[in-house]
Design an enzyme around this catalytic site. Sequence first.
Site, PDB file in Angstrom:
ATOM      1  N   TYR A   1     -12.618  -2.341  -3.643  1.00 16.62           N
ATOM      2  CA  TYR A   1     -12.969  -2.550  -2.255  1.00 16.62           C
ATOM      3  C   TYR A   1     -14.586  -2.504  -2.073  1.00 16.62           C
ATOM      4  O   TYR A   1     -15.299  -1.991  -1.067  1.00 16.62           O
ATOM      5  CB  TYR A   1     -12.428  -1.381  -1.355  1.00 16.62           C
TER       6      TYR A   1
ATOM      7  N   GLU B   1      -9.626  -9.953  -8.162  1.00  9.06           N
ATOM      8  CA  GLU B   1      -8.575  -8.957  -8.052  1.00  9.06           C
ATOM      9  C   GLU B   1      -7.376  -8.917  -9.004  1.00  9.06           C
ATOM     10  O   GLU B   1      -6.977  -7.808  -9.507  1.00  9.06           O
ATOM     11  CB  GLU B   1      -7.957  -8.986  -6.425  1.00  9.06           C
TER      12      GLU B   1
ATOM     13  N   ASN C   1      -1.878  -0.051   7.203  1.00  8.41           N
ATOM     14  CA  ASN C   1      -1.535  -1.382   7.569  1.00  8.41           C
ATOM     15  C   ASN C   1      -0.744  -1.948   6.665  1.00  8.41           C
ATOM     16  O   ASN C   1      -0.383  -3.180   6.446  1.00  8.41           O
ATOM     17  CB  ASN C   1      -2.667  -2.211   8.190  1.00  8.41           C
TER      18      ASN C   1
ATOM     19  N   LYS D   1       0.722  -1.258  -0.134  1.00  5.24           N
ATOM     20  CA  LYS D   1       0.149   0.032  -0.037  1.00  5.24           C
ATOM     21  C   LYS D   1       0.852   1.250  -0.111  1.00  5.24           C
ATOM     22  O   LYS D   1       2.238   1.174   0.320  1.00  5.24           O
ATOM     23  CB  LYS D   1      -0.744   0.015   1.254  1.00  5.24           C
TER      24      LYS D   1
ATOM     25  N   HIS E   1      -1.874  -5.186   1.353  1.00  5.62           N
ATOM     26  CA  HIS E   1      -3.071  -5.932   0.975  1.00  5.62           C
ATOM     27  C   HIS E   1      -2.971  -7.344   0.573  1.00  5.62           C
ATOM     28  O   HIS E   1      -1.977  -7.538  -0.219  1.00  5.62           O
ATOM     29  CB  HIS E   1      -3.918  -5.226  -0.089  1.00  5.62           C
TER      30      HIS E   1
END
Length: 172
Positions: free
Chosen positions: A72, A149, A135, A32, A138
Amino acid sequence: MLASVVCLLSVIARRLTPLSIMVRERTFIAVKPDGVQRGLIGEIIKRFEAKGFKLAGMKYIQASEDLLKQHYIDLADKPFYPGLCKYMSSGPVVAMCWEGTGVVKTARVMMGETRPADSKPGTIRGDFCIEVGRNIIHGSDSVESANKEIALWFKPEELVSWTQTNESWIYE
Ligand code: IDP
Ligand code: MG
């Protein structure tokens, strides 16, 4: 009974198929924007590579908010969804497709829990981050979402089928 027939057939298929052309499970992993900004690209890639998984695709891109909204979509009703899509499109990400037996589940174990505070030391989120909204990585949560995805982030020709010469040292 059915399970043992399936198991037997898969053993036979493995004996008949050269390791190099067997298509193993694939997952979608992304470093990310916070992982990129914090200089953790190499550290994250290193863990998947050292584990024995095979890189099938990788690109460095700043994704559009539209792509992230799609990515998402299952979280669209969550209050953090708009902020999440903004954060994810705020800087470049490293989008990757990794391949290997059980890679979807194992990658999730390697990543740790969604909340870094619940993640054990030794996991990526346990070792490198503090807050759920930052965080750093992914990873797909099921084979079905992995396939969705991968199709969203990669064109088929951007995924490489190649022979990993150390495969017989990773798989029996
Ligand atoms: P996952 O990334 O572990 O699969 P998901 O529940 O799919 O977790 O959530 C996707 C991402 O949304 C998380 O990785 C995190 O960045 C963000 N997120 C999840 N819950 C929260 C929250 O309560 N506040 C802010 N961001 C969140
Ligand atoms: Mg998820």
